[in-house]
Motif scaffolding. Structure first.
Motif, mmCIF file in Angstrom:
data_model
loop_
_atom_site.group_PDB
_atom_site.id
_atom_site.type_symbol
_atom_site.label_atom_id
_atom_site.label_comp_id
_atom_site.label_asym_id
_atom_site.label_seq_id
_atom_site.Cartn_x
_atom_site.Cartn_y
_atom_site.Cartn_z
ATOM 1 N N ILE A 20 0.851 -1.195 0.000
ATOM 2 C CA ILE A 20 0.000 0.000 0.000
ATOM 3 C C ILE A 20 0.882 1.240 0.000
ATOM 4 O O ILE A 20 1.828 1.346 0.789
ATOM 5 N N SER A 21 0.570 2.184 -0.854
ATOM 6 C CA SER A 21 1.324 3.431 -0.886
ATOM 7 C C SER A 21 1.143 4.181 0.435
ATOM 8 O O SER A 21 0.013 4.384 0.883
ATOM 9 N N PRO A 22 2.235 4.590 1.078
ATOM 10 C CA PRO A 22 2.093 5.307 2.353
ATOM 11 C C PRO A 22 1.664 6.763 2.174
ATOM 12 O O PRO A 22 1.338 7.438 3.144
ATOM 13 N N HIS A 23 1.679 7.237 0.955
ATOM 14 C CA HIS A 23 1.392 8.656 0.714
ATOM 15 C C HIS A 23 -0.091 8.932 0.516
ATOM 16 O O HIS A 23 -0.639 9.872 1.094
ATOM 17 N N GLN A 24 -0.769 8.125 -0.279
ATOM 18 C CA GLN A 24 -2.179 8.358 -0.541
ATOM 19 C C GLN A 24 -2.875 7.026 -0.826
ATOM 20 O O GLN A 24 -3.116 6.670 -1.971
ATOM 21 N N PRO A 25 -3.230 6.275 0.234
ATOM 22 C CA PRO A 25 -3.911 4.978 0.030
ATOM 23 C C PRO A 25 -5.231 5.174 -0.703
ATOM 24 O O PRO A 25 -5.911 6.181 -0.526
ATOM 25 N N LYS A 81 -9.072 5.090 -1.783
ATOM 26 C CA LYS A 81 -10.261 5.312 -0.958
ATOM 27 C C LYS A 81 -10.850 4.010 -0.456
ATOM 28 O O LYS A 81 -11.268 3.905 0.701
ATOM 29 N N ALA A 82 -10.887 2.984 -1.316
ATOM 30 C CA ALA A 82 -11.464 1.698 -0.920
ATOM 31 C C ALA A 82 -10.707 1.086 0.253
ATOM 32 O O ALA A 82 -11.299 0.426 1.114
ATOM 33 N N LEU A 83 -9.392 1.286 0.313
ATOM 34 C CA LEU A 83 -8.598 0.779 1.438
ATOM 35 C C LEU A 83 -8.930 1.529 2.717
ATOM 36 O O LEU A 83 -9.005 0.940 3.794
ATOM 37 N N ARG A 84 -9.128 2.833 2.610
ATOM 38 C CA ARG A 84 -9.438 3.633 3.798
ATOM 39 C C ARG A 84 -10.797 3.280 4.388
ATOM 40 O O ARG A 84 -11.068 3.587 5.549
ATOM 41 N N GLN A 85 -11.650 2.636 3.602
ATOM 42 C CA GLN A 85 -12.980 2.288 4.079
ATOM 43 C C GLN A 85 -13.035 0.901 4.723
ATOM 44 O O GLN A 85 -14.080 0.492 5.215
ATOM 45 N N LEU A 86 -11.925 0.174 4.739
ATOM 46 C CA LEU A 86 -11.893 -1.154 5.342
ATOM 47 C C LEU A 86 -11.893 -1.056 6.871
ATOM 48 O O LEU A 86 -11.423 -0.066 7.436
ATOM 49 N N PRO A 87 -12.409 -2.085 7.557
ATOM 50 C CA PRO A 87 -12.429 -2.079 9.034
ATOM 51 C C PRO A 87 -11.049 -2.429 9.607
ATOM 52 O O PRO A 87 -10.817 -3.527 10.113
ATOM 53 N N VAL A 88 -10.144 -1.497 9.544
ATOM 54 C CA VAL A 88 -8.739 -1.733 9.909
ATOM 55 C C VAL A 88 -8.563 -1.715 11.433
ATOM 56 O O VAL A 88 -9.075 -0.826 12.124
ATOM 57 N N LEU A 89 -7.824 -2.707 11.943
ATOM 58 C CA LEU A 89 -7.503 -2.754 13.373
ATOM 59 C C LEU A 89 -6.249 -1.937 13.684
ATOM 60 O O LEU A 89 -6.211 -1.194 14.661
ATOM 61 N N HIS A 90 -5.217 -2.113 12.853
ATOM 62 C CA HIS A 90 -3.944 -1.433 13.066
ATOM 63 C C HIS A 90 -3.354 -1.034 11.718
ATOM 64 O O HIS A 90 -3.542 -1.729 10.723
ATOM 65 N N THR A 91 -2.602 0.059 11.714
ATOM 66 C CA THR A 91 -1.890 0.517 10.522
ATOM 67 C C THR A 91 -0.439 0.775 10.893
ATOM 68 O O THR A 91 -0.153 1.414 11.921
ATOM 69 N N TYR A 92 0.476 0.262 10.080
ATOM 70 C CA TYR A 92 1.898 0.458 10.313
ATOM 71 C C TYR A 92 2.568 0.949 9.031
ATOM 72 O O TYR A 92 2.053 0.750 7.928
#
Length: 235
Positions: free
Chosen positions: A39-44, A46-57
């Protein structure tokens, strides 16, 4: 930092259908979690940002994991069996069958209809769809979505539909009926939708012989050339 890593609960597997065609995205199972990388760290997206994410590194070149905004490593990336997203999540039109008791009460029967209706979906071959998409204007593709099967078929929805060979369908109550056909009792359509699709989260595709398929809405992706090429390459 070279990329971003997201961690999701295993229960979010179905939600990954919306990101299946993102290039370079890979996934792996880790206990009761699903890990995503590439995943690009600069501009993920939109579909990725809408996922039910627990943690981001954030991941560096030495595969160390950092919390966003921190300079000290949090941990190292575990050794996982990574798969490209298009193979981790299969694109398909799942088959469904009416429960036996329901079939005894009502067996869907379609009959020719003299009432004109707008065609809103097309079932065609994946090869035909790919050949059209290679030269189609982008403005035409942007209005369409599609879901593919593993046997080389694709269902396209939206308007205007592409001028290619295929079986045309109308849509009512999220039920796809062959163009020119309706239930023998048209009023049954709303009852059928309520009974077979109570969450209104899928399309029900009926065939002339009364057989039907349930297609979850999450199986559809936006029609882009890259998504169509990727689907063609793995189907």
């Amino acid at each position: 930092m070279k990329e971003m890593v997201m961690i999701l609960p295993a229960s979010a597997y179905n939600a990954l259908g919306n990101v299946r065609t993102i290039p370079r995205l890979a996934a792996a199972r880790h206990g009761d979690q699903i890990w995503l990388r590439g995943i690009s760290p600069h501009q993920p997206e939109k579909a990725l940002r809408q996922l039910p994410v627990l943690h981001t590194y954030l991941l560096d070149a030495e595969e160390r994991l950092f919390l966003p905004g921190k300079r000290t490593p949090h941990s190292a990336l575990p050794y996982l069996s990574w798969e490209p997203m298009f193979s981790f999540i299969k694109a398909e039109l799942p088959m469904s069958a009416l429960p036996a008791r329901l079939q005894e009460r009502y067996m869907p029967v379609l009959a020719p209809s003299g009432v004109p209706a707008e065609v809103q979906a097309l079932l065609t071959s994946l090869q035909t769809w790919k050949e059209y998409a290679e030269t189609a204007p982008l403005i035409r593709l942007q209005r369409l979505r599609f879901a593919a099967t593993e046997v080389g078929q694709v269902l396209i929805t939206g308007t205007p539909l592409p001028p290619i060979p295929g079986k045309a369908y109308t849509i009512r109550y999220n039920i796809l009926l062959p163009a020119g056909y309706d239930f023998d009792l048209p009023a049954v359509a709303s009852l059928t939708a309520a009974r077979l699709n109570p969450e209104n989260d899928a399309l029900l595709l009926f065939h002339v012989n009364g057989q039907w398929e349930r297609i979850p809405a999450q199986n559809f992706v936006r029609a882009t050339r890259s998504a169509i090429r990727l689907t063609h390459s793995v189907t």
